[in-house]
Design a protein around this motif. Structure first.
Motif, PDB file in Angstrom:
ATOM      1  N   LEU A 213       0.808  -1.215   0.000  1.00  0.00           N
ATOM      2  CA  LEU A 213       0.000   0.000   0.000  1.00  0.00           C
ATOM      3  C   LEU A 213       0.837   1.259   0.000  1.00  0.00           C
ATOM      4  CD1 LEU A 213      -2.782  -1.025   2.566  1.00  0.00           C
ATOM      5  CD2 LEU A 213      -2.851  -1.131   0.073  1.00  0.00           C
ATOM      6  N   GLU A 214       2.025   1.199   0.591  1.00  0.00           N
ATOM      7  CA  GLU A 214       2.919   2.354   0.543  1.00  0.00           C
ATOM      8  C   GLU A 214       3.550   2.482  -0.841  1.00  0.00           C
ATOM      9  OE1 GLU A 214       6.776   4.195   2.953  1.00  0.00           O
ATOM     10  OE2 GLU A 214       6.011   2.183   3.391  1.00  0.00           O
ATOM     11  N   LYS A 215       3.950   1.352  -1.413  1.00  0.00           N
ATOM     12  CA  LYS A 215       4.440   1.263  -2.790  1.00  0.00           C
ATOM     13  C   LYS A 215       3.594   0.200  -3.485  1.00  0.00           C
ATOM     14  CE  LYS A 215       8.553   0.410  -1.241  1.00  0.00           C
ATOM     15  NZ  LYS A 215       8.507   0.883   0.149  1.00  0.00           N
ATOM     16  N   PHE A 216       3.192   0.484  -4.717  1.00  0.00           N
ATOM     17  CA  PHE A 216       2.333  -0.467  -5.418  1.00  0.00           C
ATOM     18  C   PHE A 216       3.008  -1.829  -5.546  1.00  0.00           C
ATOM     19  CE2 PHE A 216       0.785  -2.371  -9.418  1.00  0.00           C
ATOM     20  CZ  PHE A 216      -0.530  -2.575  -9.047  1.00  0.00           C
ATOM     21  N   LEU A 217       4.272  -1.823  -5.962  1.00  0.00           N
ATOM     22  CA  LEU A 217       5.044  -3.062  -5.977  1.00  0.00           C
ATOM     23  C   LEU A 217       6.517  -2.718  -5.925  1.00  0.00           C
ATOM     24  CD1 LEU A 217       6.505  -3.667  -9.009  1.00  0.00           C
ATOM     25  CD2 LEU A 217       4.147  -4.127  -9.627  1.00  0.00           C
ATOM     26  N   SER A 224      10.796   0.319  -7.496  1.00  0.00           N
ATOM     27  CA  SER A 224       9.453   0.410  -6.941  1.00  0.00           C
ATOM     28  C   SER A 224       8.590   1.353  -7.766  1.00  0.00           C
ATOM     29  CB  SER A 224       9.495   0.900  -5.488  1.00  0.00           C
ATOM     30  OG  SER A 224      10.065  -0.079  -4.648  1.00  0.00           O
ATOM     31  N   ILE A 225       7.295   1.150  -7.665  1.00  0.00           N
ATOM     32  CA  ILE A 225       6.308   1.974  -8.342  1.00  0.00           C
ATOM     33  C   ILE A 225       5.357   2.525  -7.295  1.00  0.00           C
ATOM     34  CG2 ILE A 225       4.441   2.006 -10.038  1.00  0.00           C
ATOM     35  CD1 ILE A 225       5.851  -0.260 -11.473  1.00  0.00           C
ATOM     36  N   GLU A 226       5.124   3.810  -7.323  1.00  0.00           N
ATOM     37  CA  GLU A 226       4.275   4.455  -6.335  1.00  0.00           C
ATOM     38  C   GLU A 226       2.810   4.091  -6.543  1.00  0.00           C
ATOM     39  OE1 GLU A 226       4.954   8.599  -6.491  1.00  0.00           O
ATOM     40  OE2 GLU A 226       7.012   8.482  -5.762  1.00  0.00           O
ATOM     41  N   GLU A 275      -5.813   1.185 -16.865  1.00  0.00           N
ATOM     42  CA  GLU A 275      -4.712   1.636 -17.726  1.00  0.00           C
ATOM     43  C   GLU A 275      -3.383   1.552 -16.985  1.00  0.00           C
ATOM     44  OE1 GLU A 275      -2.722   3.118 -21.039  1.00  0.00           O
ATOM     45  OE2 GLU A 275      -4.779   2.393 -20.842  1.00  0.00           O
ATOM     46  N   PHE A 276      -3.376   1.922 -15.720  1.00  0.00           N
ATOM     47  CA  PHE A 276      -2.157   1.828 -14.911  1.00  0.00           C
ATOM     48  C   PHE A 276      -1.709   0.378 -14.768  1.00  0.00           C
ATOM     49  CE2 PHE A 276      -0.503   1.101 -10.571  1.00  0.00           C
ATOM     50  CZ  PHE A 276       0.698   1.789 -10.684  1.00  0.00           C
ATOM     51  N   HIS A 277      -2.644  -0.535 -14.541  1.00  0.00           N
ATOM     52  CA  HIS A 277      -2.303  -1.953 -14.410  1.00  0.00           C
ATOM     53  C   HIS A 277      -1.676  -2.488 -15.689  1.00  0.00           C
ATOM     54  CE1 HIS A 277      -5.375  -2.664 -10.923  1.00  0.00           C
ATOM     55  NE2 HIS A 277      -4.276  -2.054 -10.534  1.00  0.00           N
ATOM     56  N   TYR A 278      -2.214  -2.098 -16.838  1.00  0.00           N
ATOM     57  CA  TYR A 278      -1.645  -2.563 -18.095  1.00  0.00           C
ATOM     58  C   TYR A 278      -0.239  -2.012 -18.315  1.00  0.00           C
ATOM     59  CZ  TYR A 278      -5.456  -5.172 -20.273  1.00  0.00           C
ATOM     60  OH  TYR A 278      -6.375  -6.132 -20.588  1.00  0.00           O
ATOM     61  N   SER A 406      14.776   2.485  -5.568  1.00  0.00           N
ATOM     62  CA  SER A 406      14.626   3.459  -6.648  1.00  0.00           C
ATOM     63  C   SER A 406      13.231   3.334  -7.236  1.00  0.00           C
ATOM     64  CB  SER A 406      15.676   3.207  -7.738  1.00  0.00           C
ATOM     65  OG  SER A 406      15.517   1.919  -8.300  1.00  0.00           O
ATOM     66  N   TYR A 407      12.626   4.459  -7.597  1.00  0.00           N
ATOM     67  CA  TYR A 407      11.277   4.487  -8.127  1.00  0.00           C
ATOM     68  C   TYR A 407      11.307   4.523  -9.646  1.00  0.00           C
ATOM     69  CZ  TYR A 407       9.210   5.175  -3.551  1.00  0.00           C
ATOM     70  OH  TYR A 407       8.792   4.994  -2.265  1.00  0.00           O
ATOM     71  N   VAL A 408      10.403   3.750 -10.249  1.00  0.00           N
ATOM     72  CA  VAL A 408      10.279   3.690 -11.703  1.00  0.00           C
ATOM     73  C   VAL A 408       9.141   4.602 -12.118  1.00  0.00           C
ATOM     74  CG1 VAL A 408       9.797   2.199 -13.667  1.00  0.00           C
ATOM     75  CG2 VAL A 408      11.143   1.334 -11.748  1.00  0.00           C
TER      76      VAL A 408
END
Length: 419
Positions: A213-217, A224-226, A275-278, A406-408
């Protein structure tokens, strides 16, 4: 492999009336067929000498209803109610098939012993879709020629083909559905050119993903992805629209207009999330040959105090999309047991107890990394056992023991490769 392409329809006002009429008549038929099944179940669920004469009707017990008996009664239904003669017969049969599947999911458990919810009676507007099971065949009720969809007993409707149907794909069926912003058609396409899965010995890149929940994955490489939080951001707008709806007279034209605005807000949030999931799924599948994820009990987690946030990120929908994208690319995905992945050290295996508020994994062996990163490394270990993948045994000794995630930044289309 079956794929679904959805296109916007541009029906005339007269055709809209016909489509809405079909949905209402199918809703009534659903309720009648469900009532038959529930009536039979109530009369036969207990022994005859112990049945309650107060709560249950007496008299001759009807035969057990199923799809075949109820489909054979369609002829009688059309004789009693002439409006049903205007509905294409296959659409009525598909409506009964849906009920039969829902009924069996409720009464018959699956391989894991789980059952679906009890089928419900539909309110006005609940059934907003119907299916033509055959398209472009000799006796089909739907024919697509160019951008014109010809439906039996409805007429020709313009289809907005925002993307072409690929050559070699066979259209198996067409589902007409109503959304807040208009009518759509979903074509079920059969793709016979799906690539074979990549051989195990040719897997070169693999990763584990830990969702949160803090980072999507977070991946095993520390990327990481926010969390976008689409629903949270739309809450103020949605609350304002719902307050306006509460002030309207229920059933009035202004009430219907405002209810449609609320539905449009929900639809916009759902489309943003999809769209974000794809985008994330295509990025992962393009980057790795094997993706290991955790088999979470999402339904159970959604009952906790974090339920709203869990439903907002929609982990289950994302994993389904990722698995479907991986199959089309010939890549591998596998789910593993998540127990202990955030507690066990990915370097030495020692248990490091921590609460949910502690976001850094610090072990006595000297490893200090992000908690989610440590979990992703453990997931990769469990999912790649026995595979010839170098560097999947946790952090290498040559790597520093203190690292930051690091965030993508995803900026890619659903149908193009992500960089």
């Amino acid at each position: 492999m079956l794929l679904t392409y959805q296109f916007k329809l541009n029906p005339t006002p007269e055709q809209v009336v016909i489509l809405e009429t079909w949905g209402e008549l199918l809703r009534r038929h659903w309720n009648y067929a469900l009532g038959e099944r529930l009536d039979w179940l109530r009369r036969t669920r207990s022994q005859i000498d112990r049945c309650s004469l107060v709560s249950e009707p007496i008299g001759e017990i009807p035969d057990k209803p199923d799809y075949y008996t109820q489909a054979s009664n369609l002829k009688q239904t059309k004789e009693l109610f002439a409006d049903y003669k205007n509905i294409y017969a296959d659409c009525q049969q598909q409506n009964l098939m849906r009920l039969d599947k829902a009924w069996k999911r409720w009464l018959i458990p699956d391989k894991k012993g789980k059952r679906g919810g009890k089928p419900r009676f539909k309110k006005r507007g609940d059934i907003s879709s119907f299916t033509f099971p055959r398209v472009n065949s000799l006796k089909a009720g739907a024919h697509l020629t160019g951008n014109i969809l010809k439906l039996s007993k409805i007429g020709e409707i313009e289809v907005i083909l925002h993307r072409p149907i690929p050559d070699g794909f066979e259209i198996k069926q067409a589902t007409i559905l109503n959304k807040a912003d208009g009518w759509y058609v979903s074509f079920s396409l059969e793709d016979k050119t799906v690539p074979e899965l990549l051989p195990i010995d040719e897997i070169k890149t693999a990763t584990g993903i830990d969702v949160g929940l803090e980072k999507f994955l977070t991946t095993a490489e520390g990327q990481s992805i926010e969390v976008p939080q689409y629903y949270r951001k739309a809450q103020s707008t949605l609350a304002r629209q719902q307050r306006k709806l509460a002030r309207k007279v229920k059933g009035s034209k202004n009430y219907c207009k405002q209810a449609n605005k609320v539905a449009l807000t929900h639809l916009h949030v759902a489309r943003q999330r999809k769209e974000f999931h794809y985008q994330v799924a295509h990025w992962l599948v393009n980057s790795y040959d094997l993706i290991v994820f955790e088999n979470l009990n999402i339904r159970g987690l959604a009952r906790t105090r974090l339920g709203k946030s869990i439903l907002d990120v929609a982990w289950g929908a994302f994993l389904q999309i990722m698995e479907a994208v991986a199959v089309r690319r010939g890549k591998h995905t596998t789910g593993v047991d998540p127990r202990g992945t955030s507690i066990n050290c990915s370097s030495c295996g020692e248990r490091v107890e921590k609460t949910l508020s502690v976001r850094v994994h610090s072990c006595s062996c000297g490893l200090v990394i992000d908690r989610d990163w440590n979990s992703a490394l453990n997931l990769l270990k469990r999912g790649s056992v026995g595979l010839p993948i170098p560097g999947c045994g946790g952090l290498d000794v040559s790597q520093p023991v203190k690292q930051q995630v690091s965030y993508v930044n995803l900026r890619c289309s659903r149908y193009t490769a992500c960089s």
